[in-house]
Design an enzyme around this catalytic site. Sequence first.
Site, short mmCIF file in Angstrom:
data_model
loop_
_atom_site.label_atom_id
_atom_site.label_comp_id
_atom_site.label_asym_id
_atom_site.label_seq_id
_atom_site.Cartn_x
_atom_site.Cartn_y
_atom_site.Cartn_z
CG ASN A 1 -11.61 -5.22 9.89
OD1 ASN A 1 -12.41 -4.53 10.50
ND2 ASN A 1 -10.61 -4.71 9.18
CG LEU B 1 -5.55 -7.54 -0.33
CD1 LEU B 1 -4.04 -7.46 -0.15
CD2 LEU B 1 -6.17 -6.15 -0.28
CG HIS C 1 -12.47 0.87 0.91
ND1 HIS C 1 -11.52 0.21 0.16
CD2 HIS C 1 -12.21 2.18 0.79
CE1 HIS C 1 -10.73 1.11 -0.41
NE2 HIS C 1 -11.13 2.32 -0.04
C1 GRF Z 1 -8.53 -3.09 6.58
O1 GRF Z 1 -8.14 -1.74 6.62
C2 GRF Z 1 -9.65 -3.27 5.58
O2 GRF Z 1 -10.52 -2.19 5.50
C3 GRF Z 1 -8.90 -3.38 4.30
O3 GRF Z 1 -7.74 -4.13 4.62
C4 GRF Z 1 -7.42 -3.96 6.00
C5 GRF Z 1 -7.41 -5.34 6.59
O4 GRF Z 1 -6.97 -5.36 7.90
N1 GRF Z 1 -9.73 -3.88 3.25
P1 GRF Z 1 -7.12 -6.68 8.75
O5 GRF Z 1 -6.52 -7.84 7.92
O6 GRF Z 1 -8.56 -6.90 9.04
O7 GRF Z 1 -6.30 -6.44 9.98
#
Ligand code: GRF
Length: 191
Positions: free
Chosen positions: A18, A85, A104
Amino acid sequence: MTEQPVRVAVLVSGGGTNLQALLDALHDSTLARVARVISNRPDAGAIGRARRSAVPTTILRDPSDAAELLAALEGMQLVVLAGYLKLVPAPVVSQFRGRMINIHPALLPAFGGPGMYGQRVHAAVLASGATESGATVHFVDEVFDRGAIIAQERVRIEPGDTPERLAARVLEAEHRLLPRVVLELARRIRE
Ligand code: GRF
């Protein structure tokens, strides 16, 4: 005088796809830029992505220390939790109220809350018999996954879906949704 892009901080704990979607989307933007990436984990893949894009990084010594996080967020105008987290300390939430968002991987308010992250979310969605899932971007408040919802993108559940397959399709939705919301909020901050 031309206005400077809105300074966006991204908080991460994991691989950072992301974050990458944001780096890619904001690369040429005059509206917003990723100005700092902050993590509780020095080994997070997201930190490598930030460094490859020459974005300054901060590794938190203690993620529950509000003063430490506030210092890292100095000068930031918008804060994005992208796979972060840890619970954000209450004084930080109140300082950035309405300017701190989280993504999320489900359709909140369902399938959120403490412990609901990663594959557990998708396994719970499939076990419930739901016919759709999706991605949610919401404002951060003092409770995990509870703040006001800003936008969602829906993802259909396919016959024979596994948590892994569903996660991959939801992640694609996240990568579309998050940059869109960040740019929209940046527009509002600049108004
Ligand atoms: C994503 O699914 C986000 O929604 C969740 O954790 C995951 C993170 O993925 N909170 P990344 O680290 O962005 O690849």
